[in-house]
Scaffold this active site. Structure first.
Site, PDB file in Angstrom:
ATOM      1  N   ASN A   7       0.870  -1.176   0.000  1.00  0.00           N
ATOM      2  CA  ASN A   7       0.000   0.000   0.000  1.00  0.00           C
ATOM      3  C   ASN A   7       0.909   1.228   0.000  1.00  0.00           C
ATOM      4  OD1 ASN A   7      -1.812   2.025   0.471  1.00  0.00           O
ATOM      5  ND2 ASN A   7      -2.702   1.132   2.321  1.00  0.00           N
ATOM      6  N   LYS A  14       3.343   0.754   3.091  1.00  0.00           N
ATOM      7  CA  LYS A  14       3.004  -0.310   4.037  1.00  0.00           C
ATOM      8  C   LYS A  14       3.038  -1.644   3.308  1.00  0.00           C
ATOM      9  CE  LYS A  14      -0.294   2.420   6.652  1.00  0.00           C
ATOM     10  NZ  LYS A  14      -1.687   2.710   6.602  1.00  0.00           N
ATOM     11  N   ARG A  91      -2.654  -2.031  -3.426  1.00  0.00           N
ATOM     12  CA  ARG A  91      -3.845  -1.226  -3.212  1.00  0.00           C
ATOM     13  C   ARG A  91      -3.771  -0.035  -4.177  1.00  0.00           C
ATOM     14  NH1 ARG A  91      -5.663   2.118   2.162  1.00  0.00           N
ATOM     15  NH2 ARG A  91      -7.661   2.762   1.322  1.00  0.00           N
ATOM     16  N   HIS A 180     -12.961   3.413  -0.110  1.00  0.00           N
ATOM     17  CA  HIS A 180     -12.852   2.453   1.008  1.00  0.00           C
ATOM     18  C   HIS A 180     -13.589   1.151   0.701  1.00  0.00           C
ATOM     19  CE1 HIS A 180     -12.449   6.146   3.869  1.00  0.00           C
ATOM     20  NE2 HIS A 180     -11.244   5.628   3.642  1.00  0.00           N
ATOM     21  N   GLY A 210     -12.244   6.636  10.012  1.00  0.00           N
ATOM     22  CA  GLY A 210     -10.832   6.826  10.320  1.00  0.00           C
ATOM     23  C   GLY A 210     -10.514   8.279  10.069  1.00  0.00           C
ATOM     24  N   ASN A 211      -9.258   8.571   9.798  1.00  0.00           N
ATOM     25  CA  ASN A 211      -8.905   9.936   9.447  1.00  0.00           C
ATOM     26  C   ASN A 211      -9.658  10.345   8.177  1.00  0.00           C
ATOM     27  OD1 ASN A 211      -7.555  12.264   9.975  1.00  0.00           O
ATOM     28  ND2 ASN A 211      -5.827  11.685   8.674  1.00  0.00           N
ATOM     29  N   ARG A 241     -10.444  16.847   6.092  1.00  0.00           N
ATOM     30  CA  ARG A 241     -11.221  17.143   4.874  1.00  0.00           C
ATOM     31  C   ARG A 241     -12.606  17.688   5.241  1.00  0.00           C
ATOM     32  NH1 ARG A 241     -10.325  11.352   2.115  1.00  0.00           N
ATOM     33  NH2 ARG A 241      -8.551  11.025   3.487  1.00  0.00           N
ATOM     34  N   ARG A 285      -8.759  11.460  19.703  1.00  0.00           N
ATOM     35  CA  ARG A 285      -8.255  11.312  21.079  1.00  0.00           C
ATOM     36  C   ARG A 285      -7.960  12.695  21.662  1.00  0.00           C
ATOM     37  NH1 ARG A 285      -4.409   6.592  18.994  1.00  0.00           N
ATOM     38  NH2 ARG A 285      -4.580   7.959  17.197  1.00  0.00           N
ATOM     39  N   GLY A 333     -13.800   4.047  14.323  1.00  0.00           N
ATOM     40  CA  GLY A 333     -14.910   3.096  14.446  1.00  0.00           C
ATOM     41  C   GLY A 333     -14.560   1.941  15.372  1.00  0.00           C
ATOM     42  N   GLU A 334     -13.293   1.531  15.351  1.00  0.00           N
ATOM     43  CA  GLU A 334     -12.868   0.383  16.168  1.00  0.00           C
ATOM     44  C   GLU A 334     -12.543   0.786  17.608  1.00  0.00           C
ATOM     45  OE1 GLU A 334      -9.582  -1.437  14.006  1.00  0.00           O
ATOM     46  OE2 GLU A 334     -10.756  -1.307  12.162  1.00  0.00           O
ATOM     47  N   ASN A 335     -12.079   2.039  17.762  1.00  0.00           N
ATOM     48  CA  ASN A 335     -11.590   2.473  19.088  1.00  0.00           C
ATOM     49  C   ASN A 335     -12.458   3.517  19.783  1.00  0.00           C
ATOM     50  OD1 ASN A 335      -8.769   1.253  19.317  1.00  0.00           O
ATOM     51  ND2 ASN A 335      -8.748   2.145  17.271  1.00  0.00           N
ATOM     52  N   GLU A 384      -8.064  -4.688   5.125  1.00  0.00           N
ATOM     53  CA  GLU A 384      -7.999  -4.482   3.669  1.00  0.00           C
ATOM     54  C   GLU A 384      -6.889  -5.333   3.056  1.00  0.00           C
ATOM     55  OE1 GLU A 384      -7.897  -0.455   4.946  1.00  0.00           O
ATOM     56  OE2 GLU A 384      -9.087   0.181   3.219  1.00  0.00           O
TER      57      GLU A 384
HETATM   58  P1  AMP Z   1      -7.276   5.427  10.640  1.00  0.00           P
HETATM   59  O1  AMP Z   1      -7.240   6.510   9.615  1.00  0.00           O
HETATM   60  O2  AMP Z   1      -8.231   4.324  10.322  1.00  0.00           O
HETATM   61  O3  AMP Z   1      -5.912   4.941  11.038  1.00  0.00           O
HETATM   62  O4  AMP Z   1      -7.881   6.119  11.962  1.00  0.00           O
HETATM   63  C1  AMP Z   1      -7.162   7.107  12.636  1.00  0.00           C
HETATM   64  C2  AMP Z   1      -8.076   7.840  13.598  1.00  0.00           C
HETATM   65  O5  AMP Z   1      -8.669   6.929  14.548  1.00  0.00           O
HETATM   66  C3  AMP Z   1      -7.329   8.828  14.458  1.00  0.00           C
HETATM   67  O6  AMP Z   1      -7.177  10.038  13.802  1.00  0.00           O
HETATM   68  C4  AMP Z   1      -8.217   8.952  15.661  1.00  0.00           C
HETATM   69  O7  AMP Z   1      -9.141   9.997  15.413  1.00  0.00           O
HETATM   70  C5  AMP Z   1      -8.981   7.655  15.742  1.00  0.00           C
HETATM   71  N1  AMP Z   1      -8.584   6.860  16.911  1.00  0.00           N
HETATM   72  C6  AMP Z   1      -7.608   5.932  16.994  1.00  0.00           C
HETATM   73  N2  AMP Z   1      -7.543   5.433  18.249  1.00  0.00           N
HETATM   74  C7  AMP Z   1      -8.512   6.041  18.971  1.00  0.00           C
HETATM   75  C8  AMP Z   1      -8.973   5.963  20.330  1.00  0.00           C
HETATM   76  N3  AMP Z   1      -8.403   5.140  21.202  1.00  0.00           N
HETATM   77  N4  AMP Z   1     -10.001   6.750  20.695  1.00  0.00           N
HETATM   78  C9  AMP Z   1     -10.579   7.590  19.812  1.00  0.00           C
HETATM   79  N5  AMP Z   1     -10.193   7.714  18.529  1.00  0.00           N
HETATM   80  C10 AMP Z   1      -9.180   6.965  18.119  1.00  0.00           C
END
Ligand code: AMP
Length: 402
Positions: A7, A14, A91, A180, A210-211, A241, A285, A333-335, A384
């Site tokens: 990727n 990555k 990717r 995505h 995510g971001n 964005r 965070r 979404g996961e955290n 992915e």
């Molecule tokens: P990604 O682009 O999928 O890597 O997601 C990154 C984003 O996930 C970060 O910018 C955070 O906003 C969010 N994130 C990651 N860990 C946490 C957490 N423990 N609590 C809240 N948001 C988180």
């Protein structure tokens, strides 16, 4: 069969190596700061053992050379010989209207990826650089392109067209593509497996937060709608964005602030979103911490994001004519326990109610809806890379059979 998944970003790369017999990861890592100073490779093998290799990486080819060397090194390697790599999956962000599934890379495919530079200037050029570097280093190994847009090619025409003169579509293929896709498809399929039901019999809304963030409506195993559009700028308010805005704001700002195209693009892509609103950070965070300390703009940014996600869940439930499964995936979404809770609050009218104790979870496959709730709400970490490895394997095996 062993597959290397790549990727390639503008300054990072990555990778993961899969053994496809058990679909397990043999090694993974990231080369960072490619083409900048202080570049390095972070390489991780099976049991979590990590190593950092600091080396000047002028371009993607040098990064790939170092990755291949590391994969066979006596100290950190996982392969006896580089010829153990049977195929490479890449990717690729934008596949335009031509690619509705993954393909073996040919000269023609590369040309198509190049033609899309104009609509994916941040993503497609490094994706192609990675492909070309890999071709030089592993000339006899088949390479596969897996597109972020491919899964969304099932969107109906009335959903993917914009209300512009039809010639804009005919002349330039200006339309919604959605992004995505690999992640949305993976979590939707996984939801079916977890629930013991066929995913193509479920009405699913998948939230990749995510971001970069997007939401997809899935029915009959097909994407019907995705919040992203012609480019990944459309849709939800994101880390940096803007997401959806009235297009008239662009010309208004250009006139009032005397901005040129580059400046306005940078404003919309890099300085907007929750970063632009909060003035603090694009990371939830930081925003949650600041909000707890009373920072009102951090709170506002979170509230805007939550509102936006709720809005699209409602709209997509209408498009799907009901809802069986709501999925949260990707970093936030996961955290994001708080964010998930706030999105799902007061959504009983749509059959969504979550159990706060079950929701207290990070990065795990788990159902967080209340027992007996109409809609199953699931947290599913995305993968992915595994999807790319599977598509790569399937295409290579199919080619061997013909
Ligand atoms: P990604 O682009 O999928 O890597 O997601 C990154 C984003 O996930 C970060 O910018 C955070 O906003 C969010 N994130 C990651 N860990 C946490 C957490 N423990 N609590 C809240 N948001 C988180």
């Amino acid at each position: 069969m062993k597959i290397l998944v790549i990727n390639c970003g503008s300054s990072s790369l990555k990778y993961q190596v899969f053994n496809m017999e058990a679909e397990n990861v043999l090694a993974k890592g990231i080369a960072e700061r490619i083409g900048i100073n202080n570049s390095f490779l972070k390489h991780e093998i099976k049991d979590g053992e990590k190593v950092i290799i600091e080396e000047e990486l002028k371009d993607h080819q040098q990064a790939i050379e170092l990755i291949l060397q590391t994969l066979v090194s006596s100290k950190h390697g996982v392969l006896n010989d580089i010829t153990e790599i049977n195929a490479v999956g890449h990717r690729v962000a934008h596949g335009g209207h031509k690619f509705s599934s993954s393909v073996i890379i040919t000269e023609e495919v590369k040309e198509d990826i190049r033609e899309l530079f104009i609509v994916a200037p941040l993503h497609n050029p490094p994706n192609l650089q990675g492909i070309e570097a890999m071709e030089k280093l592993l000339p006899d190994v088949p390479q596969v392109a897996v597109f972020d847009t491919a899964f969304h090619q099932t969107m109906p025409k009335y959903a993917y067209l914009y209300g512009l003169p039809y010639e804009c579509y005919e002349k330039y293929k200006i339309r919604k593509y959605g992004f995505h896709g690999t992640s949305h498809k993976y979590v939707a399929q996984r939801a079916g497996e977890l629930l013991g039901q066929s995913w193509d019999q479920l009405k699913i809304i998948s939230c990749h937060l995510g971001n970069g963030a997007s939401i997809t409506a899935i029915k009959d195993g097909k994407s019907l709608e995705n919040t992203m559009g012609f480019t990944p700028l459309e849709g939800l308010i994101m880390g940096t964005r803007s997401g959806d805005i009235d297009p008239a704001i662009v010309s208004f700002l250009m006139i009032k602030e005397n901005m040129n195209i580059k400046e306005i693009e940078s404003l919309l892509n890099k300085k907007s979103g929750v970063l632009g609103i909060s003035g603090i950070s694009s990371d939830f965070r930081d925003l949650e911490e600041a909000s707890k300390k009373g920072n009102e703009r951090a709170r506002l940014a979170i509230d805007m994001f939550v509102h936006d996600v709720k809005l699209h869940i409602g709209a997509y439930t209408a498009i799907l004519e009901g809802l069986d499964v709501l999925i949260f995936t990707a970093g936030l979404g996961e955290n994001g326990i708080e964010v998930r809770k706030n999105i799902c609050i007061n959504m009983e009218a749509l059959g969504i109610t979550i159990d706060e104790t079950k929701n207290y979870v990070r990065c795990k496959e788990v159902e967080i809806s209340k027992n007996g709730a109409k809609v199953k709400v699931l947290v599913i970490p995305t993968n992915e890379e595994l999807m790319i490895a599977r598509d790569t394997k399937n295409l290579v095996v199919a080619r061997q059979l013909t």
